[in-house]
Design a protein around this motif. Sequence first.
Motif, PDB file in Angstrom:
ATOM      1  N   PRO A 149       0.852  -1.203   0.000  1.00  0.00           N
ATOM      2  CA  PRO A 149       0.000   0.000   0.000  1.00  0.00           C
ATOM      3  C   PRO A 149       0.886   1.251   0.000  1.00  0.00           C
ATOM      4  O   PRO A 149       1.921   1.286   0.670  1.00  0.00           O
ATOM      5  CB  PRO A 149      -0.782  -0.118   1.311  1.00  0.00           C
ATOM      6  N   VAL A 150       0.477   2.257  -0.749  1.00  0.00           N
ATOM      7  CA  VAL A 150       1.291   3.462  -0.903  1.00  0.00           C
ATOM      8  C   VAL A 150       0.521   4.687  -0.407  1.00  0.00           C
ATOM      9  O   VAL A 150      -0.662   4.869  -0.724  1.00  0.00           O
ATOM     10  CB  VAL A 150       1.702   3.673  -2.381  1.00  0.00           C
ATOM     11  N   ILE A 151       1.212   5.517   0.362  1.00  0.00           N
ATOM     12  CA  ILE A 151       0.682   6.827   0.758  1.00  0.00           C
ATOM     13  C   ILE A 151       1.201   7.833  -0.260  1.00  0.00           C
ATOM     14  O   ILE A 151       2.416   7.992  -0.423  1.00  0.00           O
ATOM     15  CB  ILE A 151       1.148   7.248   2.172  1.00  0.00           C
ATOM     16  N   GLY A 152       0.313   8.494  -0.965  1.00  0.00           N
ATOM     17  CA  GLY A 152       0.734   9.417  -2.010  1.00  0.00           C
ATOM     18  C   GLY A 152       0.587  10.872  -1.620  1.00  0.00           C
ATOM     19  O   GLY A 152      -0.056  11.206  -0.618  1.00  0.00           O
ATOM     20  N   TYR A 153       1.193  11.725  -2.428  1.00  0.00           N
ATOM     21  CA  TYR A 153       0.975  13.167  -2.273  1.00  0.00           C
ATOM     22  C   TYR A 153      -0.400  13.523  -2.830  1.00  0.00           C
ATOM     23  O   TYR A 153      -0.933  12.840  -3.708  1.00  0.00           O
ATOM     24  CB  TYR A 153       2.022  13.961  -3.065  1.00  0.00           C
ATOM     25  N   ILE A 155      -3.462   4.210  -1.365  1.00  0.00           N
ATOM     26  CA  ILE A 155      -4.621   4.066  -0.484  1.00  0.00           C
ATOM     27  C   ILE A 155      -5.130   5.403   0.035  1.00  0.00           C
ATOM     28  O   ILE A 155      -6.283   5.509   0.454  1.00  0.00           O
ATOM     29  CB  ILE A 155      -4.299   3.122   0.698  1.00  0.00           C
ATOM     30  N   CYS A 156      -4.275   6.419   0.032  1.00  0.00           N
ATOM     31  CA  CYS A 156      -4.722   7.756   0.431  1.00  0.00           C
ATOM     32  C   CYS A 156      -3.703   8.786  -0.036  1.00  0.00           C
ATOM     33  O   CYS A 156      -2.570   8.442  -0.379  1.00  0.00           O
ATOM     34  CB  CYS A 156      -4.937   7.854   1.942  1.00  0.00           C
ATOM     35  N   GLU A 157      -4.124  10.024  -0.047  1.00  0.00           N
ATOM     36  CA  GLU A 157      -3.248  11.129  -0.449  1.00  0.00           C
ATOM     37  C   GLU A 157      -3.142  12.124   0.698  1.00  0.00           C
ATOM     38  O   GLU A 157      -4.130  12.389   1.388  1.00  0.00           O
ATOM     39  CB  GLU A 157      -3.794  11.824  -1.695  1.00  0.00           C
ATOM     40  N   SER A 158      -1.950  12.675   0.884  1.00  0.00           N
ATOM     41  CA  SER A 158      -1.711  13.636   1.959  1.00  0.00           C
ATOM     42  C   SER A 158      -0.999  14.863   1.393  1.00  0.00           C
ATOM     43  O   SER A 158      -0.331  14.782   0.359  1.00  0.00           O
ATOM     44  CB  SER A 158      -0.875  13.003   3.078  1.00  0.00           C
ATOM     45  N   GLU A 199       5.072  15.991   3.381  1.00  0.00           N
ATOM     46  CA  GLU A 199       5.871  14.927   3.975  1.00  0.00           C
ATOM     47  C   GLU A 199       5.568  14.722   5.457  1.00  0.00           C
ATOM     48  O   GLU A 199       5.707  13.607   5.959  1.00  0.00           O
ATOM     49  CB  GLU A 199       7.368  15.237   3.804  1.00  0.00           C
ATOM     50  N   TYR A 200       5.169  15.758   6.136  1.00  0.00           N
ATOM     51  CA  TYR A 200       4.846  15.627   7.558  1.00  0.00           C
ATOM     52  C   TYR A 200       3.679  14.657   7.747  1.00  0.00           C
ATOM     53  O   TYR A 200       3.742  13.732   8.564  1.00  0.00           O
ATOM     54  CB  TYR A 200       4.494  16.997   8.141  1.00  0.00           C
ATOM     55  N   ALA A 201       2.623  14.863   6.970  1.00  0.00           N
ATOM     56  CA  ALA A 201       1.449  14.003   7.080  1.00  0.00           C
ATOM     57  C   ALA A 201       1.732  12.607   6.534  1.00  0.00           C
ATOM     58  O   ALA A 201       1.304  11.598   7.114  1.00  0.00           O
ATOM     59  CB  ALA A 201       0.273  14.632   6.336  1.00  0.00           C
ATOM     60  N   ILE A 202       2.465  12.528   5.423  1.00  0.00           N
ATOM     61  CA  ILE A 202       2.759  11.232   4.811  1.00  0.00           C
ATOM     62  C   ILE A 202       3.611  10.375   5.742  1.00  0.00           C
ATOM     63  O   ILE A 202       3.321   9.201   5.989  1.00  0.00           O
ATOM     64  CB  ILE A 202       3.470  11.424   3.452  1.00  0.00           C
ATOM     65  N   SER A 203       4.671  10.963   6.283  1.00  0.00           N
ATOM     66  CA  SER A 203       5.573  10.188   7.145  1.00  0.00           C
ATOM     67  C   SER A 203       4.885   9.753   8.437  1.00  0.00           C
ATOM     68  O   SER A 203       5.216   8.706   9.005  1.00  0.00           O
ATOM     69  CB  SER A 203       6.835  11.002   7.463  1.00  0.00           C
ATOM     70  N   ALA A 204       3.912  10.527   8.909  1.00  0.00           N
ATOM     71  CA  ALA A 204       3.165  10.135  10.107  1.00  0.00           C
ATOM     72  C   ALA A 204       2.370   8.864   9.839  1.00  0.00           C
ATOM     73  O   ALA A 204       2.306   7.955  10.683  1.00  0.00           O
ATOM     74  CB  ALA A 204       2.238  11.260  10.539  1.00  0.00           C
ATOM     75  N   LEU A 205       1.778   8.769   8.648  1.00  0.00           N
ATOM     76  CA  LEU A 205       1.006   7.573   8.291  1.00  0.00           C
ATOM     77  C   LEU A 205       1.925   6.374   8.071  1.00  0.00           C
ATOM     78  O   LEU A 205       1.602   5.247   8.469  1.00  0.00           O
ATOM     79  CB  LEU A 205       0.180   7.847   7.040  1.00  0.00           C
ATOM     80  N   VAL A 206       3.069   6.633   7.458  1.00  0.00           N
ATOM     81  CA  VAL A 206       4.037   5.539   7.241  1.00  0.00           C
ATOM     82  C   VAL A 206       4.556   5.036   8.584  1.00  0.00           C
ATOM     83  O   VAL A 206       4.691   3.830   8.807  1.00  0.00           O
ATOM     84  CB  VAL A 206       5.203   6.014   6.343  1.00  0.00           C
ATOM     85  N   GLU A 207       4.840   5.934   9.499  1.00  0.00           N
ATOM     86  CA  GLU A 207       5.343   5.556  10.821  1.00  0.00           C
ATOM     87  C   GLU A 207       4.373   4.619  11.542  1.00  0.00           C
ATOM     88  O   GLU A 207       4.785   3.711  12.264  1.00  0.00           O
ATOM     89  CB  GLU A 207       5.581   6.817  11.660  1.00  0.00           C
ATOM     90  N   GLU A 208       3.085   4.834  11.306  1.00  0.00           N
ATOM     91  CA  GLU A 208       2.067   3.998  11.950  1.00  0.00           C
ATOM     92  C   GLU A 208       1.692   2.783  11.097  1.00  0.00           C
ATOM     93  O   GLU A 208       0.667   2.152  11.327  1.00  0.00           O
ATOM     94  CB  GLU A 208       0.826   4.835  12.254  1.00  0.00           C
ATOM     95  N   ASN A 209       2.528   2.490  10.085  1.00  0.00           N
ATOM     96  CA  ASN A 209       2.405   1.252   9.301  1.00  0.00           C
ATOM     97  C   ASN A 209       1.132   1.189   8.445  1.00  0.00           C
ATOM     98  O   ASN A 209       0.552   0.128   8.252  1.00  0.00           O
ATOM     99  CB  ASN A 209       2.463   0.018  10.215  1.00  0.00           C
TER     100      ASN A 209
END
Length: 294
Positions: A191-195, A219-222, A225-235
């Motif tokens: 799953p990828v978090i996109g801009y 799966i979602c767009e943010s 980088e602050y918002a994207i990395s927060a989602l990645v950090e939480e797996n």
Amino acid sequence: MTLNQLLYFQTVAKHQHFHKAAEELNISQPSLSRSIATLEEELGIMLFERQGRNVRLTKYGRIFLEHAERILKDVDMATLQMKQLTGDEGHVDIAYVFPLAGHYIPHMVRRFLSQEKNRKVTFSFHQLHTSALIEGLKNEKFDVVFGSYVENEPGIQFVPIIHQEMVIIAPEGHPLTESPLVRLQDLEDYPVIGYDRTSGLGKYTNRLYEIYGMKPNIICESPDEYAISALVEENFGVALVADVETIHERNVEIIKVKDQEIAHTVYMGYLKNHYMIPAVKNFIKFIQKEGTRL
């Protein structure tokens, strides 16, 4: 009604004497008298009444004086501000994309202001997506913007200032961190978090996926980088992002893409063939000289 008439009226009201007012204004008394008479005729009311050699304001003249002094004061303030803007003070309205807010913009503006000739310049700061930056620039809301390059904007000068390496970020212990060779195409397996697709980096990453024939599961767009990395950090997924300070502050794995040089360029933009005050010109020259070295 002219500003000169208002000034003449104010001066006569101050001295209560046409001859003294004419001397201060450096005009002849008949010219001053004609100007006041014309003003009274235009207003349809008497502003002065004579008392021997002197004059005094009528009731209505006193009311008009309040308005005249307010107008003349506003003119003086406007003139002073214009002189400040064209002198060594001035004001610069800048706008930029979110990744530049943490370090680049504050650092470069502070360096600019540290120079003696620029210390009186003031700034307004705005954070927006590239599309909003361009719209604001064309509407003259901003003097200088920092974001992605936009095609079909012949009236804007784009100057490359920063080349940001694109990296993959993943949660700690993610399978991607175990591979000695990570390709961009490996994103398709997770799953990828996109801009946000409307942002400059959103458009850039989506073009990359098209170039490499990829269809990642976004799966979602943010917005940044602050918002994207927060989602990645939480797996919640992995992401392809610009290598900026924000991602280094998170508990994420930063993975370089092997054998594929991928970099995003940030540009400074300003209107071509457009009048600029010295402060704006000096800031643009400063960024062109110093802003690419950071």
